[in-house]
Scaffold this motif. Structure first.
Motif, PDB file in Angstrom:
ATOM      1  N   VAL A 145       0.841  -1.202   0.000  1.00  0.00           N
ATOM      2  CA  VAL A 145       0.000   0.000   0.000  1.00  0.00           C
ATOM      3  C   VAL A 145       0.875   1.251   0.000  1.00  0.00           C
ATOM      4  CG1 VAL A 145      -1.670   1.354   1.349  1.00  0.00           C
ATOM      5  CG2 VAL A 145      -1.978  -1.116   1.095  1.00  0.00           C
ATOM      6  N   GLY A 146       1.935   1.235   0.841  1.00  0.00           N
ATOM      7  CA  GLY A 146       2.849   2.369   0.913  1.00  0.00           C
ATOM      8  C   GLY A 146       3.560   2.623  -0.405  1.00  0.00           C
ATOM      9  N   SER A 147       3.948   1.546  -1.095  1.00  0.00           N
ATOM     10  CA  SER A 147       4.626   1.688  -2.390  1.00  0.00           C
ATOM     11  C   SER A 147       3.698   2.301  -3.436  1.00  0.00           C
ATOM     12  CB  SER A 147       5.107   0.324  -2.893  1.00  0.00           C
ATOM     13  OG  SER A 147       6.045  -0.225  -1.994  1.00  0.00           O
ATOM     14  N   VAL A 148       2.461   1.802  -3.483  1.00  0.00           N
ATOM     15  CA  VAL A 148       1.485   2.336  -4.441  1.00  0.00           C
ATOM     16  C   VAL A 148       1.208   3.806  -4.137  1.00  0.00           C
ATOM     17  CG1 VAL A 148      -0.923   2.203  -5.207  1.00  0.00           C
ATOM     18  CG2 VAL A 148       0.410   0.097  -4.902  1.00  0.00           C
ATOM     19  N   LEU A 149       1.024   4.127  -2.861  1.00  0.00           N
ATOM     20  CA  LEU A 149       0.759   5.510  -2.464  1.00  0.00           C
ATOM     21  C   LEU A 149       1.943   6.412  -2.799  1.00  0.00           C
ATOM     22  CD1 LEU A 149      -1.127   7.526  -1.018  1.00  0.00           C
ATOM     23  CD2 LEU A 149      -0.029   6.859   1.120  1.00  0.00           C
ATOM     24  N   GLY A 150       3.155   5.953  -2.449  1.00  0.00           N
ATOM     25  CA  GLY A 150       4.357   6.746  -2.709  1.00  0.00           C
ATOM     26  C   GLY A 150       4.568   7.012  -4.193  1.00  0.00           C
ATOM     27  N   LEU A 151       4.395   5.958  -5.021  1.00  0.00           N
ATOM     28  CA  LEU A 151       4.571   6.121  -6.471  1.00  0.00           C
ATOM     29  C   LEU A 151       3.500   7.035  -7.062  1.00  0.00           C
ATOM     30  CD1 LEU A 151       5.510   2.451  -7.447  1.00  0.00           C
ATOM     31  CD2 LEU A 151       7.012   4.459  -7.532  1.00  0.00           C
ATOM     32  N   THR A 152       2.280   6.934  -6.518  1.00  0.00           N
ATOM     33  CA  THR A 152       1.192   7.808  -6.988  1.00  0.00           C
ATOM     34  C   THR A 152       1.491   9.260  -6.664  1.00  0.00           C
ATOM     35  OG1 THR A 152      -0.417   6.018  -6.668  1.00  0.00           O
ATOM     36  CG2 THR A 152      -1.289   8.264  -6.831  1.00  0.00           C
ATOM     37  N   VAL A 159       5.131  14.789  -3.994  1.00  0.00           N
ATOM     38  CA  VAL A 159       6.345  14.597  -3.204  1.00  0.00           C
ATOM     39  C   VAL A 159       7.530  14.476  -4.150  1.00  0.00           C
ATOM     40  CG1 VAL A 159       5.152  13.453  -1.276  1.00  0.00           C
ATOM     41  CG2 VAL A 159       6.106  12.072  -3.128  1.00  0.00           C
ATOM     42  N   LYS A 160       8.727  14.681  -3.578  1.00  0.00           N
ATOM     43  CA  LYS A 160       9.950  14.533  -4.363  1.00  0.00           C
ATOM     44  C   LYS A 160      10.647  13.241  -3.966  1.00  0.00           C
ATOM     45  CE  LYS A 160      10.526  19.522  -4.644  1.00  0.00           C
ATOM     46  NZ  LYS A 160      11.310  20.677  -4.236  1.00  0.00           N
ATOM     47  N   ARG A 161      11.579  12.809  -4.814  1.00  0.00           N
ATOM     48  CA  ARG A 161      12.362  11.609  -4.506  1.00  0.00           C
ATOM     49  C   ARG A 161      13.075  11.784  -3.167  1.00  0.00           C
ATOM     50  NH1 ARG A 161      13.403   7.661  -8.081  1.00  0.00           N
ATOM     51  NH2 ARG A 161      12.759   7.966 -10.238  1.00  0.00           N
ATOM     52  N   LYS A 162      13.094  10.691  -2.388  1.00  0.00           N
ATOM     53  CA  LYS A 162      13.745  10.640  -1.074  1.00  0.00           C
ATOM     54  C   LYS A 162      13.080  11.547  -0.039  1.00  0.00           C
ATOM     55  CE  LYS A 162      18.193   9.048  -2.770  1.00  0.00           C
ATOM     56  NZ  LYS A 162      19.644   9.160  -2.732  1.00  0.00           N
ATOM     57  N   GLN A 163      11.949  12.134  -0.387  1.00  0.00           N
ATOM     58  CA  GLN A 163      11.207  12.925   0.609  1.00  0.00           C
ATOM     59  C   GLN A 163      10.418  11.958   1.487  1.00  0.00           C
ATOM     60  OE1 GLN A 163       8.626  15.966  -1.002  1.00  0.00           O
ATOM     61  NE2 GLN A 163       7.388  16.025   0.856  1.00  0.00           N
ATOM     62  N   PRO A 164      10.577  12.047   2.818  1.00  0.00           N
ATOM     63  CA  PRO A 164       9.839  11.129   3.688  1.00  0.00           C
ATOM     64  C   PRO A 164       8.332  11.406   3.628  1.00  0.00           C
ATOM     65  CG  PRO A 164      11.021  12.770   4.991  1.00  0.00           C
ATOM     66  CD  PRO A 164      11.426  12.983   3.571  1.00  0.00           C
ATOM     67  N   ILE A 165       7.562  10.321   3.608  1.00  0.00           N
ATOM     68  CA  ILE A 165       6.108  10.472   3.665  1.00  0.00           C
ATOM     69  C   ILE A 165       5.594   9.627   4.835  1.00  0.00           C
ATOM     70  CG2 ILE A 165       5.826  10.937   1.201  1.00  0.00           C
ATOM     71  CD1 ILE A 165       4.894   8.067   0.836  1.00  0.00           C
ATOM     72  N   PRO A 166       4.472  10.026   5.433  1.00  0.00           N
ATOM     73  CA  PRO A 166       3.941   9.265   6.573  1.00  0.00           C
ATOM     74  C   PRO A 166       3.632   7.821   6.178  1.00  0.00           C
ATOM     75  CG  PRO A 166       2.827  11.391   6.359  1.00  0.00           C
ATOM     76  CD  PRO A 166       3.665  11.209   5.125  1.00  0.00           C
ATOM     77  N   PHE A 167       4.089   6.878   6.999  1.00  0.00           N
ATOM     78  CA  PHE A 167       3.881   5.458   6.707  1.00  0.00           C
ATOM     79  C   PHE A 167       2.685   4.887   7.470  1.00  0.00           C
ATOM     80  CE2 PHE A 167       5.615   0.903   7.049  1.00  0.00           C
ATOM     81  CZ  PHE A 167       5.081   0.535   5.818  1.00  0.00           C
ATOM     82  N   VAL A 168       2.275   5.548   8.571  1.00  0.00           N
ATOM     83  CA  VAL A 168       1.192   4.997   9.389  1.00  0.00           C
ATOM     84  C   VAL A 168      -0.124   4.844   8.612  1.00  0.00           C
ATOM     85  CG1 VAL A 168      -0.224   5.329  11.461  1.00  0.00           C
ATOM     86  CG2 VAL A 168       2.225   5.725  11.566  1.00  0.00           C
ATOM     87  N   PRO A 169      -0.494   5.788   7.709  1.00  0.00           N
ATOM     88  CA  PRO A 169      -1.717   5.536   6.943  1.00  0.00           C
ATOM     89  C   PRO A 169      -1.671   4.221   6.166  1.00  0.00           C
ATOM     90  CG  PRO A 169      -1.077   7.831   6.727  1.00  0.00           C
ATOM     91  CD  PRO A 169       0.046   7.145   7.453  1.00  0.00           C
TER      92      PRO A 169
END
Length: 194
Positions: A145-152, A159-169
């Protein structure tokens, strides 16, 4: 929120749509839990798990933080409701907690702290709710789920590459999907093998 036009009654400042949206989603999940389990200790367990995930999702979205105080408050509650709920055996929650913590701690070390320490402690707590097998499944589903969200988000330029995003959702989605559907997934997988 609708009556006030999305603004604070006292100061008139705008309120983000994410707050009523998450509250509505929480109500739907609580209603779904009741529909699944009725008045039972399993319902109490599900409501505690859902509440934990909602509180931490809000915290992670707002502050990128999983507060230790929240985890410490929910730890005894999780143990109590888990042991008052139907169990296969008495040691499943303990082993689940250990597996969840150790698995994430190894990833935490291997990723050179690319993952937060709060995620490690959270998965230890989730292991109490889920047990050893399901906490492993929850990790894989959360990562997907995190990978799909991050790539989206990356594709949309949010977001930019290597920018941290919240993982708890992503953990919340992965955990609840696992909690409700993992037994069906495991049965389906075993049927394919046999």
């Amino acid at each position: 929120y609708a009556v006030l036009g999305g603004k604070c009654r006292s100061c008139g400042q705008s309120i983000s749509i994410k707050y009523p949206a998450l509250e509505l989603l929480g109500g739907i999940l609580y209603a779904y839990a009741f529909w699944q389990f009725g008045w039972s200790m399993e319902l109490a367990l599900t409501l505690v798990l859902t509440s934990l995930l909602f509180i931490l999702t809000m915290s992670d979205l707002a502050y990128m933080l999983i507060p230790n105080k929240i985890l410490l408050i929910f730890l005894p509650i999780a143990l109590i409701v888990r042991y008052l709920s139907p169990l296969e055996n008495w040691y499943n929650p303990i082993i689940g907690g250990i597996v969840g913590f150790v698995l994430l701690f190894v990833i935490f070390l291997a990723s050179r702290r690319g993952m937060g320490a709060g995620d490690v402690k959270l998965f230890g707590l989730l292991g109490i709710f889920l047990g050893p097998l399901h906490v492993v499944i929850a990790l894989f589903v959360s990562a997907f789920v995190g990978s799909v969200l991050g790539l989206t988000l990356l594709g949309l330029g949010r977001v930019k590459r290597k920018q941290p995003i919240p993982f708890v959702p992503s953990i919340a989605v992965g955990t609840l999907l696992t909690y409700y559907f993992a037994d069906d997934w495991v049965s389906w997988y075993l049927d394919l093998l046999l």
